[in-house]
Write a protein that holds these residues in place. Structure first.
Motif, mmCIF file in Angstrom:
data_model
loop_
_atom_site.group_PDB
_atom_site.id
_atom_site.type_symbol
_atom_site.label_atom_id
_atom_site.label_comp_id
_atom_site.label_asym_id
_atom_site.label_seq_id
_atom_site.Cartn_x
_atom_site.Cartn_y
_atom_site.Cartn_z
ATOM 1 N N LYS A 1 0.836 -1.212 0.000
ATOM 2 C CA LYS A 1 0.000 0.000 0.000
ATOM 3 C C LYS A 1 0.866 1.256 0.000
ATOM 4 C CE LYS A 1 -4.019 -1.632 2.597
ATOM 5 N NZ LYS A 1 -4.750 -1.435 3.851
ATOM 6 N N LEU A 2 1.870 1.273 0.881
ATOM 7 C CA LEU A 2 2.762 2.429 0.961
ATOM 8 C C LEU A 2 3.519 2.649 -0.348
ATOM 9 C CD1 LEU A 2 4.335 2.150 4.526
ATOM 10 C CD2 LEU A 2 2.873 3.984 3.667
ATOM 11 N N LEU A 3 4.003 1.564 -0.921
ATOM 12 C CA LEU A 3 4.750 1.662 -2.174
ATOM 13 C C LEU A 3 3.888 2.264 -3.275
ATOM 14 C CD1 LEU A 3 7.277 1.068 -3.859
ATOM 15 C CD2 LEU A 3 6.319 -1.195 -4.313
ATOM 16 N N VAL A 4 2.671 1.793 -3.414
ATOM 17 C CA VAL A 4 1.776 2.308 -4.453
ATOM 18 C C VAL A 4 1.478 3.790 -4.213
ATOM 19 C CG1 VAL A 4 -0.559 2.120 -5.411
ATOM 20 C CG2 VAL A 4 0.804 0.062 -5.019
ATOM 21 N N ARG A 5 1.261 4.170 -2.962
ATOM 22 C CA ARG A 5 1.003 5.588 -2.655
ATOM 23 C C ARG A 5 2.210 6.457 -2.981
ATOM 24 N NH1 ARG A 5 -0.875 6.298 3.248
ATOM 25 N NH2 ARG A 5 -0.588 8.473 2.676
ATOM 26 N N LEU A 6 3.394 5.987 -2.590
ATOM 27 C CA LEU A 6 4.603 6.771 -2.834
ATOM 28 C C LEU A 6 4.924 6.891 -4.317
ATOM 29 C CD1 LEU A 6 6.863 5.481 0.069
ATOM 30 C CD2 LEU A 6 5.894 7.775 -0.186
ATOM 31 N N VAL A 7 4.773 5.812 -5.054
ATOM 32 C CA VAL A 7 5.046 5.846 -6.494
ATOM 33 C C VAL A 7 4.124 6.845 -7.175
ATOM 34 C CG1 VAL A 7 4.860 4.494 -8.622
ATOM 35 C CG2 VAL A 7 6.043 3.537 -6.652
ATOM 36 N N GLY A 8 2.873 6.905 -6.729
ATOM 37 C CA GLY A 8 1.909 7.820 -7.320
ATOM 38 C C GLY A 8 2.250 9.286 -7.117
ATOM 39 N N LYS A 9 3.111 9.594 -6.172
ATOM 40 C CA LYS A 9 3.475 10.980 -5.889
ATOM 41 C C LYS A 9 4.680 11.468 -6.689
ATOM 42 C CE LYS A 9 1.633 11.004 -1.212
ATOM 43 N NZ LYS A 9 0.531 11.914 -1.418
ATOM 44 N N ASP A 10 5.364 10.576 -7.371
ATOM 45 C CA ASP A 10 6.568 10.934 -8.114
ATOM 46 C C ASP A 10 6.389 10.545 -9.579
ATOM 47 O OD1 ASP A 10 9.123 11.109 -9.271
ATOM 48 O OD2 ASP A 10 10.118 10.535 -7.409
ATOM 49 N N LYS A 11 6.126 11.547 -10.434
ATOM 50 C CA LYS A 11 5.849 11.266 -11.850
ATOM 51 C C LYS A 11 7.023 10.591 -12.551
ATOM 52 C CE LYS A 11 2.402 14.835 -12.538
ATOM 53 N NZ LYS A 11 2.002 16.027 -13.256
ATOM 54 N N MET A 12 8.237 11.022 -12.247
ATOM 55 C CA MET A 12 9.398 10.429 -12.897
ATOM 56 C C MET A 12 9.549 8.965 -12.487
ATOM 57 S SD MET A 12 11.853 10.550 -15.027
ATOM 58 C CE MET A 12 11.859 12.268 -15.467
#
Length: 181
Positions: A23-34
């Motif tokens: 869950k955390l990984l998916v949330r964090l990835v979504g915050k960084d476009k690059m």
């Protein structure tokens, strides 16, 4: 703040249940476009997709220079130096993003050579000696781009260098003729 400056937080994250980490990984990835673009390329694309990306990148650079033809004239005046520098910076930014996503060194060097050769072919008068301050800024910027391109070219495998040799020589010949190296 960096995660390795907080080892207890890093340890706590690593000890989370797998479902929570996901869950955390998916949330964090979504915050960084690059990061999203990099992961998309690494996880969902293959060699054919890379070739398509490279083709689109080259088409985009060609379009950028074709449009630049309208805003930059091959006349050595202040505004043209500024506009050409801006055009080269924009093209370089596109190549930087491509390299960050794909990590493909060959296409990066190929496109960097292309950018410089296009600028040299289309706007040769803007690389003549000039007393205009914006001309020296453009020339300094292009010198730095040439140096970067040479360094990246030298790091490529000799077979890849061979494929780019003709364009590289064209770039270097112009650069030497106009005292840019």
């Amino acid at each position: 703040m960096s995660l390795h400056k907080q080892p207890e937080l890093k340890e706590a994250v690593l000890n989370l249940p797998q479902k929570e980490k996901d869950k955390l990984l998916v949330r964090l990835v979504g915050k960084d476009k690059m990061l999203m673009k990099q992961l998309h390329f690494q996880l969902l694309e293959d060699q054919i997709d890379l070739e398509d990306r490279i083709e689109k990148l080259k088409e985009g650079l060609a379009t950028l220079f074709a449009k630049g033809r309208n805003s930059v004239k091959n006349i050595p005046v202040y505004s043209n130096y500024k506009e050409l520098q801006s055009l080269i910076r924009q093209a370089s930014g596109i190549v930087n993003e491509h390299e960050k996503i794909t990590k493909d060194k060959y296409s990066e060097v190929d496109c960097r050579i292309y950018i410089l050769n296009e600028a040299f072919r289309r706007f040769p008068r803007l690389f003549e000696k000039s007393g205009v301050h914006s001309a020296s800024k453009l020339h300094d910027y292009v010198r730095a781009r040439i140096k970067t391109t040479i360094n990246k070219f030298d790091k490529l495998h000799e077979d890849l260098q061979f494929d780019l040799q003709k364009d590289m020589e064209e770039m270097m010949n112009f650069a030497m003729e106009y005292s840019l190296v």
